[in-house]
Scaffold this active site. Structure first.
Site, PDB file in Angstrom:
ATOM      1  N   GLU A 127       5.581  -3.209   1.004  1.00 12.42           N
ATOM      2  CA  GLU A 127       5.662  -3.000  -0.446  1.00 12.42           C
ATOM      3  C   GLU A 127       4.916  -1.702  -0.732  1.00 12.42           C
ATOM      4  O   GLU A 127       3.683  -1.681  -0.768  1.00 12.42           O
ATOM      5  CB  GLU A 127       5.003  -4.186  -1.185  1.00 12.42           C
ATOM      6  CG  GLU A 127       5.710  -5.513  -0.962  1.00 12.42           C
ATOM      7  CD  GLU A 127       7.026  -5.625  -1.719  1.00 12.42           C
ATOM      8  OE1 GLU A 127       7.209  -4.894  -2.718  1.00 12.42           O
ATOM      9  OE2 GLU A 127       7.872  -6.433  -1.317  1.00 12.42           O
TER      10      GLU A 127
ATOM     11  N   GLY B 134       0.830  -1.205   0.000  1.00  8.83           N
ATOM     12  CA  GLY B 134       0.000   0.000   0.000  1.00  8.83           C
ATOM     13  C   GLY B 134       0.861   1.250   0.000  1.00  8.83           C
ATOM     14  O   GLY B 134       2.014   1.228  -0.445  1.00  8.83           O
ATOM     15  N   SER B 135       0.310   2.306   0.536  1.00 10.01           N
ATOM     16  CA  SER B 135       0.993   3.602   0.469  1.00 10.01           C
ATOM     17  C   SER B 135       2.030   3.740   1.589  1.00 10.01           C
ATOM     18  O   SER B 135       1.901   3.115   2.648  1.00 10.01           O
ATOM     19  CB  SER B 135      -0.055   4.712   0.617  1.00 10.01           C
ATOM     20  OG  SER B 135      -0.731   4.544   1.847  1.00 10.01           O
TER      21      SER B 135
ATOM     22  N   VAL C  61       0.347   4.662   5.026  1.00  9.33           N
ATOM     23  CA  VAL C  61      -0.245   3.558   5.801  1.00  9.33           C
ATOM     24  C   VAL C  61       0.847   2.560   6.205  1.00  9.33           C
ATOM     25  O   VAL C  61       0.762   1.939   7.273  1.00  9.33           O
ATOM     26  CB  VAL C  61      -1.397   2.877   5.013  1.00  9.33           C
ATOM     27  CG1 VAL C  61      -1.994   1.735   5.820  1.00  9.33           C
ATOM     28  CG2 VAL C  61      -2.495   3.896   4.681  1.00  9.33           C
ATOM     29  N   GLY C  62       1.891   2.459   5.397  1.00  9.17           N
ATOM     30  CA  GLY C  62       3.031   1.602   5.760  1.00  9.17           C
ATOM     31  C   GLY C  62       3.583   1.973   7.130  1.00  9.17           C
ATOM     32  O   GLY C  62       3.927   1.108   7.938  1.00  9.17           O
TER      33      GLY C  62
ATOM     34  N   CYS D  41       1.728   0.374  -9.180  1.00  9.35           N
ATOM     35  CA  CYS D  41       2.781   0.858  -8.277  1.00  9.35           C
ATOM     36  C   CYS D  41       4.082   1.115  -9.016  1.00  9.35           C
ATOM     37  O   CYS D  41       4.806   2.049  -8.693  1.00  9.35           O
ATOM     38  CB  CYS D  41       2.996  -0.128  -7.147  1.00  9.35           C
ATOM     39  SG  CYS D  41       3.365  -1.791  -7.726  1.00  9.35           S
TER      40      CYS D  41
HETATM   41  P1  NAD Z   1      -3.481   2.182   1.089  1.00  5.37           P
HETATM   42  O1  NAD Z   1      -2.211   2.311   1.850  1.00  5.37           O
HETATM   43  O2  NAD Z   1      -4.493   3.244   1.217  1.00  5.37           O
HETATM   44  O3  NAD Z   1      -4.235   0.815   1.490  1.00  5.37           O
HETATM   45  C1  NAD Z   1      -3.593  -0.448   1.494  1.00  5.37           C
HETATM   46  C2  NAD Z   1      -4.255  -1.358   2.518  1.00  5.37           C
HETATM   47  O4  NAD Z   1      -4.153  -0.757   3.810  1.00  5.37           O
HETATM   48  C3  NAD Z   1      -5.746  -1.620   2.273  1.00  5.37           C
HETATM   49  O5  NAD Z   1      -6.004  -2.994   2.524  1.00  5.37           O
HETATM   50  C4  NAD Z   1      -6.445  -0.731   3.288  1.00  5.37           C
HETATM   51  O6  NAD Z   1      -7.643  -1.299   3.755  1.00  5.37           O
HETATM   52  C5  NAD Z   1      -5.442  -0.647   4.428  1.00  5.37           C
HETATM   53  N1  NAD Z   1      -5.494   0.627   5.120  1.00  5.37           N
HETATM   54  C6  NAD Z   1      -5.751   1.854   4.562  1.00  5.37           C
HETATM   55  N2  NAD Z   1      -5.687   2.814   5.511  1.00  5.37           N
HETATM   56  C7  NAD Z   1      -5.381   2.186   6.672  1.00  5.37           C
HETATM   57  C8  NAD Z   1      -5.171   2.641   8.015  1.00  5.37           C
HETATM   58  N3  NAD Z   1      -5.251   3.922   8.366  1.00  5.37           N
HETATM   59  N4  NAD Z   1      -4.864   1.706   8.952  1.00  5.37           N
HETATM   60  C9  NAD Z   1      -4.768   0.409   8.632  1.00  5.37           C
HETATM   61  N5  NAD Z   1      -4.967  -0.061   7.383  1.00  5.37           N
HETATM   62  C10 NAD Z   1      -5.254   0.796   6.418  1.00  5.37           C
HETATM   63  O7  NAD Z   1      -3.019   1.968  -0.423  1.00  5.37           O
HETATM   64  P2  NAD Z   1      -3.927   1.757  -1.702  1.00  5.37           P
HETATM   65  O8  NAD Z   1      -4.630   3.008  -2.031  1.00  5.37           O
HETATM   66  O9  NAD Z   1      -4.708   0.502  -1.569  1.00  5.37           O
HETATM   67  O10 NAD Z   1      -2.802   1.475  -2.808  1.00  5.37           O
HETATM   68  C11 NAD Z   1      -2.086   2.499  -3.419  1.00  5.37           C
HETATM   69  C12 NAD Z   1      -0.678   2.567  -2.890  1.00  5.37           C
HETATM   70  O11 NAD Z   1      -0.093   1.276  -2.824  1.00  5.37           O
HETATM   71  C13 NAD Z   1       0.237   3.358  -3.803  1.00  5.37           C
HETATM   72  O12 NAD Z   1       1.134   4.113  -3.037  1.00  5.37           O
HETATM   73  C14 NAD Z   1       0.967   2.296  -4.582  1.00  5.37           C
HETATM   74  O13 NAD Z   1       2.192   2.682  -5.133  1.00  5.37           O
HETATM   75  C15 NAD Z   1       1.126   1.256  -3.531  1.00  5.37           C
HETATM   76  N6  NAD Z   1       1.318  -0.056  -4.116  1.00  5.37           N
HETATM   77  C16 NAD Z   1       2.516  -0.668  -3.971  1.00  5.37           C
HETATM   78  C17 NAD Z   1       2.717  -1.898  -4.559  1.00  5.37           C
HETATM   79  C18 NAD Z   1       4.020  -2.629  -4.444  1.00  5.37           C
HETATM   80  O14 NAD Z   1       4.070  -3.780  -4.824  1.00  5.37           O
HETATM   81  N7  NAD Z   1       5.066  -2.022  -3.930  1.00  5.37           N
HETATM   82  C19 NAD Z   1       1.687  -2.489  -5.285  1.00  5.37           C
HETATM   83  C20 NAD Z   1       0.485  -1.830  -5.394  1.00  5.37           C
HETATM   84  C21 NAD Z   1       0.294  -0.604  -4.804  1.00  5.37           C
END
Ligand code: NAD
Length: 459
Positions: free
Chosen positions: A213, A191-192, A195-196, A247
């Site tokens: 990731e 994810g982002s 949130v990471g 991503c």
């Molecule tokens: P996101 O971080 O918003 O969400 C990812 C996951 O985290 C989801 O399952 C969501 O339910 C959970 N989440 C969201 N907010 C949260 C919180 N406050 N507390 C706990 N869990 C939470 O990301 P997204 O919008 O789903 O994806 C987009 C991002 O992911 C972009 O930055 C993209 O580059 C990245 N991404 C990376 C890869 C990779 O392989 N490196 C692949 C796909 C996407």
């Protein structure tokens, strides 16, 4: 989802793990084969779900989401026996006769896998391949934004995989916050970066290791000597695949001034070749995942010079493939990961300026360089850092089952795919085995001058 449900799932999985069931080669292979069967049998279910979630074309669903997991699973099945073998380790002389040193591989335990929405099948089931290969149990939490895919994953896991070892839990932020309060043996998050940080902080409470990731602004650098026709085609695909919601997608282009106009014209022509004069009618062009992202992307276009596109339709969450030119490196579109179908093309005086712009930002997840000149290719690769990279291509480095995939710095921690995926969920445990039949006194105090000298020599 009430916390008690997750806690009950984890409890069930932990009991399974503690029973030793998941450790055998046979169990791991049976689950990997079941996963492969699931991908084959339920291809239509997954393709339909992806179309429902973001109008993903069938070809992009099969070649990206499904093929990557399928190839990774096949690779794991092929190599698992070799991966699981204890690592041969040199024995120091001090251990003497009858001793053996081994690095054995043990599964970490119960893992939590949290996926993102843009490739929901790949990003949830992909890490699972490594977890199964390593002999772990896993709780999967797909993204709530790709709802149809989340439901397809839950149904399919229940139908094909061992229910004692795997659970799918659904939920958005409040539920995920609760899920993260539990103790796991590894947390794998996609994810982002924002949130990471939340995930890492939650894992830190239990000292749980994490794989993150994440994303970032992945540039494509185009040198004046590049094969511009091929570069334009590959950049256009690298940007507009899944409507830019990738991503490792090309976030922005930096092109040497001398060929900037020619490259822009070629990219504009390729967008039309790929998606026709009206991309809204193309079955190959995806939609934006939700209204929030749609509004954010439309705002990023405002004030920019548009070479192509710019049209949008909020009812359909459609934003046309959009090429922006003359973009200032300080413009809003350059201040965040775009994650949508907007391609800023920045003109640079030379390759050194492009490298300097990369250095000003965080380490990206991917970096692409287009040049026929080996010296330029090497200069860009050696003077920058990114999770992965391609020379004269985009995206393809993700799909190498035997090569690691992951970010560096702000774009992530840890890697997976192939052996790296297996290692992510594995603890490498050093075991020294000695005989008690021989027990030289030299190691024990009192040392004295003679024993001390011998001990020092053997150490
Ligand atoms: P996101 O971080 O918003 O969400 C990812 C996951 O985290 C989801 O399952 C969501 O339910 C959970 N989440 C969201 N907010 C949260 C919180 N406050 N507390 C706990 N869990 C939470 O990301 P997204 O919008 O789903 O994806 C987009 C991002 O992911 C972009 O930055 C993209 O580059 C990245 N991404 C990376 C890869 C990779 O392989 N490196 C692949 C796909 C996407």
């Amino acid at each position: 989802m009430p916390l008690t449900t997750v806690a009950a799932d984890i409890d069930r999985l932990r009991r399974t793990f503690d029973s030793g069931k998941t450790r055998s080669y046979e169990w791991r292979i049976s689950q990997l084969e079941a996963l492969l069967r699931m991908l084959d049998d339920q291809e239509t279910r997954f393709v339909d779900a992806l179309a429902g979630d973001m109008h993903r074309s069938e070809v992009e669903a099969i070649t990206a989401d499904l093929a990557v997991v399928r190839n990774d699973t096949t690779d794991a099945i092929k190599h698992l026996k070799k991966w699981m073998k204890p690592e041969p380790t040199k024995k120091p002389a001090v251990l003497g006769i009858g001793a053996k040193v081994e690095v054995i591989h043990e599964p970490l335990g119960v893992a939590l896998i949290i996926g993102a929405w843009n490739y929901p099948i790949m990003l949830t089931l992909g890490p699972l391949v490594g977890a199964i290969a390593a002999g772990c149990c896993a709780v999967l939490k797909p993204s709530e934004l790709s709802k149809a895919s989340a439901v397809a994953i839950e149904r399919s896991v229940a139908e094909y995989l061992d229910p004692d070892a795997f659970a799918v839990v659904q939920g958005s932020i409040p539920e995920t916050t609760e899920i993260l309060e539990q103790r796991y043996d590894h947390v794998f998050f996609t994810g982002s970066p924002a949130v990471g940080r939340i995930v890492m902080a939650a894992a830190a409470k239990h000292l749980t290791p994490v794989t993150l990731e994440l994303g970032g602004k992945s540039p494509a650098i185009v040198a004046a000597d590049a094969d511009l026709a091929v570069a334009a085609k590959r950049i256009t695909q690298g940007k507009f695949f899944n409507a830019g919601q990738t991503c490792i997608g090309v976030d922005y282009v930096m092109v040497e001034e001398a060929v900037a106009q020619e490259l822009t014209d070629l990219v504009v022509a390729e967008v039309k070749n790929f998606y026709g004069e009206d991309p809204k009618t193309s079955i190959d062009f995806a939609r934006i995942i939700n209204a929030g992202n749609f509004d954010r992307l439309v705002a990023l276009i405002a004030g920019e010079e548009i070479a192509l596109g710019g049209e949008n339709d909020s009812d359909q969450l459609y934003i046309a493939p959009t090429v922006l030119v003359g973009v200032d490196p300080q413009a809003p579109v350059m201040m965040e990961e775009i994650f949508g179908p907007l391609l800023p093309i920045l003109t640079v005086a030379n390759i050194d300026e492009a490298i300097a712009i990369v250095h000003e930002g965080e380490k990206p997840l991917a970096l692409y360089v287009f040049s026929k000149d080996k010296a330029i290719q090497e200069e860009v690769i050696n003077q920058t850092s990114s999770g992965g990279a391609c020379i004269n291509d985009t995206l393809t480095h993700l799909a190498m089952p035997e090569a690691p995939f992951g970010g560096v710095g702000e774009s992530g921690i840890g890697q997976y795919h192939g052996y790296d995926g297996y290692l992510t969920f594995t603890h490498r445990r050093t075991v020294v085995k000695r005989t008690t039949k021989i027990d030289p006194d030299v190691r024990y105090p009192p040392y004295g001058p003679v024993k001390g000298k011998i001990a020092e020599k053997l150490a």
